[in-house]
Enzyme design. Structure first.
Site, PDB file in Angstrom:
ATOM      1  N   HIS A 106       0.809  -1.223   0.000  1.00  0.00           N
ATOM      2  CA  HIS A 106       0.000   0.000   0.000  1.00  0.00           C
ATOM      3  C   HIS A 106       0.833   1.258   0.000  1.00  0.00           C
ATOM      4  O   HIS A 106       0.365   2.321  -0.377  1.00  0.00           O
ATOM      5  CB  HIS A 106      -0.925   0.011   1.223  1.00  0.00           C
ATOM      6  CG  HIS A 106      -1.783  -1.208   1.310  1.00  0.00           C
ATOM      7  ND1 HIS A 106      -1.727  -2.103   2.351  1.00  0.00           N
ATOM      8  CD2 HIS A 106      -2.676  -1.710   0.436  1.00  0.00           C
ATOM      9  CE1 HIS A 106      -2.571  -3.092   2.127  1.00  0.00           C
ATOM     10  NE2 HIS A 106      -3.151  -2.888   0.970  1.00  0.00           N
ATOM     11  N   HIS A 138       5.493   7.136   6.060  1.00  0.00           N
ATOM     12  CA  HIS A 138       5.169   6.516   4.773  1.00  0.00           C
ATOM     13  C   HIS A 138       4.714   7.596   3.810  1.00  0.00           C
ATOM     14  O   HIS A 138       4.647   8.772   4.182  1.00  0.00           O
ATOM     15  CB  HIS A 138       4.098   5.425   4.960  1.00  0.00           C
ATOM     16  CG  HIS A 138       2.812   5.973   5.470  1.00  0.00           C
ATOM     17  ND1 HIS A 138       2.480   6.002   6.800  1.00  0.00           N
ATOM     18  CD2 HIS A 138       1.766   6.576   4.839  1.00  0.00           C
ATOM     19  CE1 HIS A 138       1.301   6.573   6.957  1.00  0.00           C
ATOM     20  NE2 HIS A 138       0.841   6.942   5.770  1.00  0.00           N
ATOM     21  N   HIS A 140       2.283   8.844   0.207  1.00  0.00           N
ATOM     22  CA  HIS A 140       1.169   8.681  -0.733  1.00  0.00           C
ATOM     23  C   HIS A 140       1.574   9.402  -2.003  1.00  0.00           C
ATOM     24  O   HIS A 140       2.104  10.522  -1.937  1.00  0.00           O
ATOM     25  CB  HIS A 140      -0.112   9.284  -0.151  1.00  0.00           C
ATOM     26  CG  HIS A 140      -0.530   8.629   1.134  1.00  0.00           C
ATOM     27  ND1 HIS A 140      -1.367   7.537   1.186  1.00  0.00           N
ATOM     28  CD2 HIS A 140      -0.185   8.897   2.413  1.00  0.00           C
ATOM     29  CE1 HIS A 140      -1.530   7.167   2.444  1.00  0.00           C
ATOM     30  NE2 HIS A 140      -0.821   7.969   3.209  1.00  0.00           N
ATOM     31  N   HIS A 163       3.593  11.141   5.483  1.00  0.00           N
ATOM     32  CA  HIS A 163       2.934  11.052   6.784  1.00  0.00           C
ATOM     33  C   HIS A 163       3.921  10.548   7.830  1.00  0.00           C
ATOM     34  O   HIS A 163       4.492   9.465   7.664  1.00  0.00           O
ATOM     35  CB  HIS A 163       1.730  10.103   6.709  1.00  0.00           C
ATOM     36  CG  HIS A 163       0.568  10.708   5.987  1.00  0.00           C
ATOM     37  ND1 HIS A 163      -0.473   9.975   5.472  1.00  0.00           N
ATOM     38  CD2 HIS A 163       0.293  12.021   5.722  1.00  0.00           C
ATOM     39  CE1 HIS A 163      -1.347  10.808   4.915  1.00  0.00           C
ATOM     40  NE2 HIS A 163      -0.903  12.042   5.039  1.00  0.00           N
ATOM     41  N   THR A 251      -6.079   7.061   7.170  1.00  0.00           N
ATOM     42  CA  THR A 251      -6.611   7.101   5.804  1.00  0.00           C
ATOM     43  C   THR A 251      -6.537   5.727   5.138  1.00  0.00           C
ATOM     44  O   THR A 251      -6.711   5.610   3.926  1.00  0.00           O
ATOM     45  CB  THR A 251      -5.871   8.141   4.946  1.00  0.00           C
ATOM     46  OG1 THR A 251      -4.500   7.737   4.826  1.00  0.00           O
ATOM     47  CG2 THR A 251      -5.944   9.526   5.571  1.00  0.00           C
ATOM     48  N   THR A 252      -6.283   4.699   5.940  1.00  0.00           N
ATOM     49  CA  THR A 252      -6.305   3.311   5.450  1.00  0.00           C
ATOM     50  C   THR A 252      -7.176   2.498   6.408  1.00  0.00           C
ATOM     51  O   THR A 252      -7.340   2.884   7.572  1.00  0.00           O
ATOM     52  CB  THR A 252      -4.888   2.701   5.427  1.00  0.00           C
ATOM     53  OG1 THR A 252      -4.296   2.863   6.715  1.00  0.00           O
ATOM     54  CG2 THR A 252      -4.014   3.376   4.373  1.00  0.00           C
TER      55      THR A 252
HETATM   56 ZN   LIG Z   1      -0.783   7.938   5.212  1.00  0.00          ZN
END
Ligand SMILES: [Zn+2]
Ligand SMILES: *[C@@H]1O[C@H](CO)[C@@H](O)[C@H](O)[C@H]1NC(C)=O
Ligand SMILES: *[C@@H]1O[C@H](CO)[C@@H](O)[C@H](O)[C@H]1NC(C)=O
Length: 309
Positions: A106, A138, A140, A163, A251-252
């Site tokens: 992800h 991590h 995005h 993030h 957000t996951t």
């Molecule tokens: Zn994130």
């Protein structure tokens, strides 16, 4: 000069000291590897999900929560306020080496080790409800033809959003997943990156990380980042006194509503040729892991605060 029993004692002392150092290092890396295992377990627990519909098909709290993230941030619609500066501690200290970065299908996830002094980088101030320790970071991202930040700022989507996930010190005996069961469990800092062809400031730390992305192209692979890294480098030198803050969610999946968000208003410029390395990662289906951002969520009457420069 000295008798053999004395030198024996000295030797014994030196051996004990050496053992002490070895033990304390082993203890710290045990903490680190436990953190890595906890992240893996949390990733497993979140089940299989993908970004084919930007998360619109995710279930549970992701579907029916009323305090979800990301949202569209707007300087004219937010409540302009003043707040204490966000105070960063140990952010400029060198982290223990290596940092492990994993393609979990992800994102590219980096579990942050303690600093060489054995402490964690931590933050307080701003609109944070407490003191929060840095746990992981991590990214995005978009694709060669699209931008991939999660939050938008004044209708702008940026190329990448970093993030940095922090856990409230109140829950230091709990894992990140456990802390996410409390409204004040987590604090995430969001840093926007803009891909540009020419860059003045080099951001060597981030570029060192991006350069190792080709090593984790495959789902499930990891790489060791061995240079001198600090948490500070993840902030990309943005002005940290200028930010948006609101109560939201992960957000996951499971989209737990446990996050005090702080999204910095200023984006940093990074070379497109480095950012493009994200687009070569693959998910568990061996498909391109691109556009790994969730769709914008309803604000639902939540206060969103804006702290101008
Ligand atoms: Zn994130
Ligand atoms: C990373 O380093 C650890 C030891 O610090 C080692 O056990 C592991 O195999 C390394 N991983 C890779 C992918 O090189
Ligand atoms: C988050 O929610 C708490 C509890 O309702 C509230 O006290 C706090 O002001 C909120 N923080 C932000 C940034 O909205």
């Amino acid at each position: 000069m000295y008798d053999s029993s004395r030198s024996g004692l000295v030797l014994q002392f030196l051996m004990l000291a050496a053992l002490g150092i070895v033990c304390s290092q082993a203890r710290l890396s045990e903490i680190y590897f436990n953190d890595i295992r906890a992240e893996e377990a949390a990733e497993q627990a979140s089940g299989s999900y993908n970004y084919d519909q930007q998360g619109k098909d995710w279930e549970g709290t992701c579907q029916d929560g009323l305090q979800q993230s990301p949202i569209a941030l707007s300087s004219s619609q937010a409540i302009v306020t003043s707040a204490r500066r966000i105070a960063f501690y140990n952010y400029d200290e060198t982290l223990q080496s290596p940092l492990v970065m994993t393609n979990n299908g992800h994102t590219a996830n980096i579990v942050l080790p303690p600093t060489r002094n054995g402490q964690r980088p931590y933050i307080n101030g701003g609109l944070l409800p407490g003191t929060f320790e840095a746990q992981s970071a991590h990214f995005h991202w978009g694709s060669s033809s699209s931008k991939g930040s999660e939050h938008t700022i004044n209708d702008n989507r940026y190329d990448v959003e970093i993030h940095i996930v922090h856990k409230n010190l109140r829950y230091s005996d709990k894992t990140v997943a456990e802390a996410s069961e409390y409204w004040d469990g987590l604090a995430v800092l969001g840093v926007m990156l803009r891909a540009v062809n020419r860059v003045l400031s080099p951001h060597l730390g981030l570029i060192g990380i991006f350069n190792q992305l080709p090593q984790i192209a495959q789902y499930g692979s990891s790489t060791n980042l061995t240079g001198r890294y600090s948490a500070q480098q993840l902030l990309a030198s943005v002005n940290t006194n200028h930010f948006y803050s609101y109560n939201g969610s992960l957000t996951t999946p499971d989209c737990a509503e446990s996050v005090t968000w702080t999204v910095f208003g200023e984006a940093a410029n990074l070379p497109r040729r480095h950012i493009s390395k994200f687009w070569d990662l693959q998910d568990s289906r061996e498909q391109s892991l691109v556009n790994n951002y969730r769709a914008i969520q309803d604000i639902n009457d939540r206060p969103v605060y804006y702290i101008p420069k």
